[in-house]
Write a protein that holds these residues in place. Structure first.
Motif, PDB file in Angstrom:
ATOM      1  N   LEU A  81       0.841  -1.189   0.000  1.00 54.63           N
ATOM      2  CA  LEU A  81       0.000   0.000   0.000  1.00 54.63           C
ATOM      3  C   LEU A  81       0.883   1.247   0.000  1.00 54.63           C
ATOM      4  O   LEU A  81       1.942   1.268   0.632  1.00 54.63           O
ATOM      5  N   ASN A  82       0.428   2.279  -0.682  1.00 51.58           N
ATOM      6  CA  ASN A  82       1.144   3.546  -0.601  1.00 51.58           C
ATOM      7  C   ASN A  82       0.823   4.197   0.744  1.00 51.58           C
ATOM      8  O   ASN A  82      -0.077   3.737   1.463  1.00 51.58           O
ATOM      9  N   PRO A  83       1.534   5.267   1.135  1.00 51.63           N
ATOM     10  CA  PRO A  83       1.322   5.849   2.470  1.00 51.63           C
ATOM     11  C   PRO A  83      -0.129   6.232   2.760  1.00 51.63           C
ATOM     12  O   PRO A  83      -0.628   6.004   3.864  1.00 51.63           O
ATOM     13  N   ASP A  84      -0.823   6.805   1.770  1.00 53.12           N
ATOM     14  CA  ASP A  84      -2.210   7.212   1.980  1.00 53.12           C
ATOM     15  C   ASP A  84      -3.095   5.989   2.199  1.00 53.12           C
ATOM     16  O   ASP A  84      -3.942   5.965   3.103  1.00 53.12           O
ATOM     17  N   GLU A  85      -2.901   4.947   1.387  1.00 56.74           N
ATOM     18  CA  GLU A  85      -3.674   3.714   1.542  1.00 56.74           C
ATOM     19  C   GLU A  85      -3.381   3.052   2.880  1.00 56.74           C
ATOM     20  O   GLU A  85      -4.283   2.491   3.518  1.00 56.74           O
ATOM     21  N   LEU A  86      -2.128   3.111   3.315  1.00 58.40           N
ATOM     22  CA  LEU A  86      -1.751   2.524   4.596  1.00 58.40           C
ATOM     23  C   LEU A  86      -2.438   3.244   5.748  1.00 58.40           C
ATOM     24  O   LEU A  86      -2.980   2.609   6.660  1.00 58.40           O
ATOM     25  N   ARG A  87      -2.423   4.575   5.708  1.00 58.96           N
ATOM     26  CA  ARG A  87      -3.094   5.351   6.755  1.00 58.96           C
ATOM     27  C   ARG A  87      -4.575   5.006   6.822  1.00 58.96           C
ATOM     28  O   ARG A  87      -5.142   4.826   7.911  1.00 58.96           O
ATOM     29  N   ARG A  88      -5.198   4.929   5.672  1.00 57.61           N
ATOM     30  CA  ARG A  88      -6.641   4.651   5.652  1.00 57.61           C
ATOM     31  C   ARG A  88      -6.938   3.228   6.125  1.00 57.61           C
ATOM     32  O   ARG A  88      -7.955   2.988   6.797  1.00 57.61           O
ATOM     33  N   ALA A  89      -6.073   2.290   5.782  1.00 51.78           N
ATOM     34  CA  ALA A  89      -6.256   0.912   6.240  1.00 51.78           C
ATOM     35  C   ALA A  89      -6.142   0.824   7.760  1.00 51.78           C
ATOM     36  O   ALA A  89      -6.934   0.139   8.418  1.00 51.78           O
ATOM     37  N   SER A 103      -8.886  14.140   4.352  1.00 47.28           N
ATOM     38  CA  SER A 103      -7.559  14.481   3.861  1.00 47.28           C
ATOM     39  C   SER A 103      -6.527  13.740   4.699  1.00 47.28           C
ATOM     40  O   SER A 103      -6.823  13.279   5.808  1.00 47.28           O
ATOM     41  N   ALA A 104      -5.308  13.633   4.181  1.00 47.42           N
ATOM     42  CA  ALA A 104      -4.256  12.900   4.893  1.00 47.42           C
ATOM     43  C   ALA A 104      -3.983  13.526   6.253  1.00 47.42           C
ATOM     44  O   ALA A 104      -3.784  12.828   7.250  1.00 47.42           O
ATOM     45  N   ILE A 111      -6.596   9.523  13.661  1.00 50.90           N
ATOM     46  CA  ILE A 111      -5.943   8.308  14.144  1.00 50.90           C
ATOM     47  C   ILE A 111      -5.319   8.555  15.514  1.00 50.90           C
ATOM     48  O   ILE A 111      -5.450   7.746  16.442  1.00 50.90           O
ATOM     49  N   GLN A 112      -4.647   9.705  15.664  1.00 48.24           N
ATOM     50  CA  GLN A 112      -4.035  10.035  16.948  1.00 48.24           C
ATOM     51  C   GLN A 112      -5.104  10.175  18.031  1.00 48.24           C
ATOM     52  O   GLN A 112      -4.927   9.690  19.155  1.00 48.24           O
ATOM     53  N   ASN A 113      -6.207  10.829  17.700  1.00 51.69           N
ATOM     54  CA  ASN A 113      -7.294  10.983  18.675  1.00 51.69           C
ATOM     55  C   ASN A 113      -7.847   9.626  19.095  1.00 51.69           C
ATOM     56  O   ASN A 113      -8.163   9.396  20.268  1.00 51.69           O
ATOM     57  N   ARG A 114      -7.971   8.735  18.121  1.00 59.38           N
ATOM     58  CA  ARG A 114      -8.489   7.400  18.416  1.00 59.38           C
ATOM     59  C   ARG A 114      -7.519   6.624  19.297  1.00 59.38           C
ATOM     60  O   ARG A 114      -7.929   5.926  20.244  1.00 59.38           O
ATOM     61  N   LEU A 115      -6.229   6.760  19.033  1.00 60.83           N
ATOM     62  CA  LEU A 115      -5.221   6.095  19.855  1.00 60.83           C
ATOM     63  C   LEU A 115      -5.240   6.633  21.285  1.00 60.83           C
ATOM     64  O   LEU A 115      -5.113   5.870  22.250  1.00 60.83           O
ATOM     65  N   LEU A 116      -5.403   7.936  21.421  1.00 60.01           N
ATOM     66  CA  LEU A 116      -5.483   8.545  22.756  1.00 60.01           C
ATOM     67  C   LEU A 116      -6.736   8.061  23.493  1.00 60.01           C
ATOM     68  O   LEU A 116      -6.696   7.804  24.706  1.00 60.01           O
ATOM     69  N   GLU A 117      -7.835   7.944  22.754  1.00 63.12           N
ATOM     70  CA  GLU A 117      -9.077   7.452  23.353  1.00 63.12           C
ATOM     71  C   GLU A 117      -8.912   6.027  23.872  1.00 63.12           C
ATOM     72  O   GLU A 117      -9.323   5.713  25.005  1.00 63.12           O
ATOM     73  N   LEU A 118      -8.307   5.174  23.068  1.00 64.64           N
ATOM     74  CA  LEU A 118      -8.090   3.790  23.478  1.00 64.64           C
ATOM     75  C   LEU A 118      -7.114   3.714  24.651  1.00 64.64           C
ATOM     76  O   LEU A 118      -7.289   2.907  25.571  1.00 64.64           O
ATOM     77  N   HIS A 119      -6.089   4.559  24.619  1.00 61.71           N
ATOM     78  CA  HIS A 119      -5.111   4.598  25.721  1.00 61.71           C
ATOM     79  C   HIS A 119      -5.778   5.001  27.036  1.00 61.71           C
ATOM     80  O   HIS A 119      -5.486   4.432  28.097  1.00 61.71           O
ATOM     81  N   SER A 120      -6.698   5.966  26.962  1.00 63.85           N
ATOM     82  CA  SER A 120      -7.390   6.429  28.174  1.00 63.85           C
ATOM     83  C   SER A 120      -8.270   5.345  28.776  1.00 63.85           C
ATOM     84  O   SER A 120      -8.596   5.380  29.964  1.00 63.85           O
ATOM     85  N   LYS A 121      -8.650   4.376  27.948  1.00 64.63           N
ATOM     86  CA  LYS A 121      -9.481   3.267  28.429  1.00 64.63           C
ATOM     87  C   LYS A 121      -8.648   2.065  28.871  1.00 64.63           C
ATOM     88  O   LYS A 121      -9.194   0.993  29.153  1.00 64.63           O
ATOM     89  N   GLU A 141       8.487   4.532   5.669  1.00 68.60           N
ATOM     90  CA  GLU A 141       8.729   5.795   6.369  1.00 68.60           C
ATOM     91  C   GLU A 141       7.457   6.267   7.071  1.00 68.60           C
ATOM     92  O   GLU A 141       7.504   6.745   8.213  1.00 68.60           O
ATOM     93  N   ALA A 142       6.312   6.117   6.410  1.00 66.05           N
ATOM     94  CA  ALA A 142       5.041   6.495   7.035  1.00 66.05           C
ATOM     95  C   ALA A 142       4.786   5.659   8.280  1.00 66.05           C
ATOM     96  O   ALA A 142       4.263   6.154   9.289  1.00 66.05           O
ATOM     97  N   LEU A 143       5.178   4.400   8.213  1.00 61.96           N
ATOM     98  CA  LEU A 143       5.020   3.498   9.348  1.00 61.96           C
ATOM     99  C   LEU A 143       5.873   3.978  10.527  1.00 61.96           C
ATOM    100  O   LEU A 143       5.436   3.949  11.684  1.00 61.96           O
ATOM    101  N   ARG A 144       7.091   4.411  10.230  1.00 63.68           N
ATOM    102  CA  ARG A 144       7.960   4.940  11.291  1.00 63.68           C
ATOM    103  C   ARG A 144       7.337   6.167  11.942  1.00 63.68           C
ATOM    104  O   ARG A 144       7.360   6.318  13.170  1.00 63.68           O
ATOM    105  N   LEU A 145       6.755   7.037  11.122  1.00 65.56           N
ATOM    106  CA  LEU A 145       6.148   8.253  11.654  1.00 65.56           C
ATOM    107  C   LEU A 145       4.940   7.945  12.527  1.00 65.56           C
ATOM    108  O   LEU A 145       4.639   8.694  13.463  1.00 65.56           O
ATOM    109  N   PHE A 146       4.250   6.836  12.224  1.00 63.28           N
ATOM    110  CA  PHE A 146       3.140   6.418  13.085  1.00 63.28           C
ATOM    111  C   PHE A 146       3.598   6.244  14.520  1.00 63.28           C
ATOM    112  O   PHE A 146       2.880   6.559  15.469  1.00 63.28           O
TER     113      PHE A 146
END
Length: 311
Positions: A81-89, A103-104, A111-121, A141-146
């Protein structure tokens, strides 16, 4: 096809990764132990590398089935997957709504908000990628930035990579040195030895319902190990073909002659061992022809029963 002949309830040597047939051999036990230990640390990338057919996908599914309940998993089986497809997946796996329309930049924020929500739980989030060697360079590289997404105390996302050795070759390049430094745990999945191959064959037959005498002798198992180089997928292919031949010939005990025929009919191993593959083919029905005949026979038997025995 040969189920009734051997008293089996299901095919024992299919190529589909099925955790029902999982056997806790040393390499897979060690790999699972490394994965579980690494996940408890809560940081970085975890990498499991193995040759084609060594059971990476089966191990991946075993991890998905046994990972502790407080982990939330995002599983991507095909990461080409390209970076955009990876983010959406990733967003879809995490339950981010309307991920395909954003948008990207907005998607990354969601995604960050969702991760924070799950972390808070009290949840830890793990992104698991199978066949990770197929990731394009930009997506690596996109994976590293995640993994830059974090709180003051811990990362919000861990990444587990299951891959072929080609991934190590790619990560050795200078451009991936930052990602390489973030790999905190790594495991090299090895092939099976002769003793493990014998255990593996007997185990799969047992799980498939076989209760009779030993079908594959130690000598035959040793030869299968030598030809297959201990790769589970190739062991499955050879054993399946040998069972088909044995059924077609009305036999029960696996023989060297059947192994030779199975090897000759399998491109990935044919010619790999001249001492085993040399065979006098005069008067011997080829395995391919035998398979065709068995399929035809199975069809007529099925048709007979479907018609109530009145063909």
């Amino acid at each position: 096809m040969y189920l009734y002949h051997f008293g089996l309830t299901e095919l024992p040597f299919t190529l589909t990764p099925n955790t029902h047939f999982f056997l806790a051999l040393e390499p897979h036990n060690e790999a699972l132990a490394v994965l579980m230990t690494a996940l408890k640390t809560g940081e970085g990338f975890i990498k499991v590398v193995g040759e084609v057919g060594t059971g990476k996908t089966l191990l991946c599914r075993k991890l998905l089935n046994e990972i502790p309940e407080h982990f939330i998993t995002a599983y991507i089986p095909n990461p080409y997957l390209n970076p955009d497809e990876l983010r959406r997946a990733v967003a879809l796996e995490l339950g981010v709504k309307q991920a395909q329309r954003m948008s990207a930049q907005l998607l990354t924020q969601r995604i960050q908000n969702r991760l924070l929500e799950l972390h808070s739980k009290g949840h830890s989030v793990v992104l698991i990628l199978d066949e990770a060697q197929a990731l394009p360079a930009e997506s690596l590289e996109a994976l590293r930035l995640f993994t830059n997404l974090e709180t003051e105390t811990r990362k919000l996302l861990q990444v587990v990579l299951f891959a072929q050795p080609e991934l190590d070759q790619r990560l050795a390049q200078t451009q991936f040195r930052q990602l390489r430094q973030r790999i905190t745990f790594s495991y090299q999945l090895r092939a099976m030895n002769s003793e493990e191959v014998q255990q593996y064959i007997q185990h799969r037959l047992h799980v498939a319902g076989y209760k009779g005498a030993v079908l594959f002798s130690t000598n035959i198992c040793n030869k299968i190990t030598k030809v297959s180089k201990g790769i589970p997928r190739i062991v499955n292919v050879l054993c399946h073909k040998m069972l088909m031949l044995s059924y077609g010939q009305g036999h029960y005990q696996m023989t060297k002659k059947q192994l030779k025929a199975a090897i000759k009919d399998t491109e990935s191993v044919a010619g790999s061992d001249s001492n085993i593959t040399k065979i006098n083919t005069v008067g011997v029905l080829s395995l391919s022809a035998m398979i065709v005949l068995l399929i035809i026979l199975a069809y007529f038997v099925y048709a007979f029963y479907q018609s109530g025995g009145a063909l």
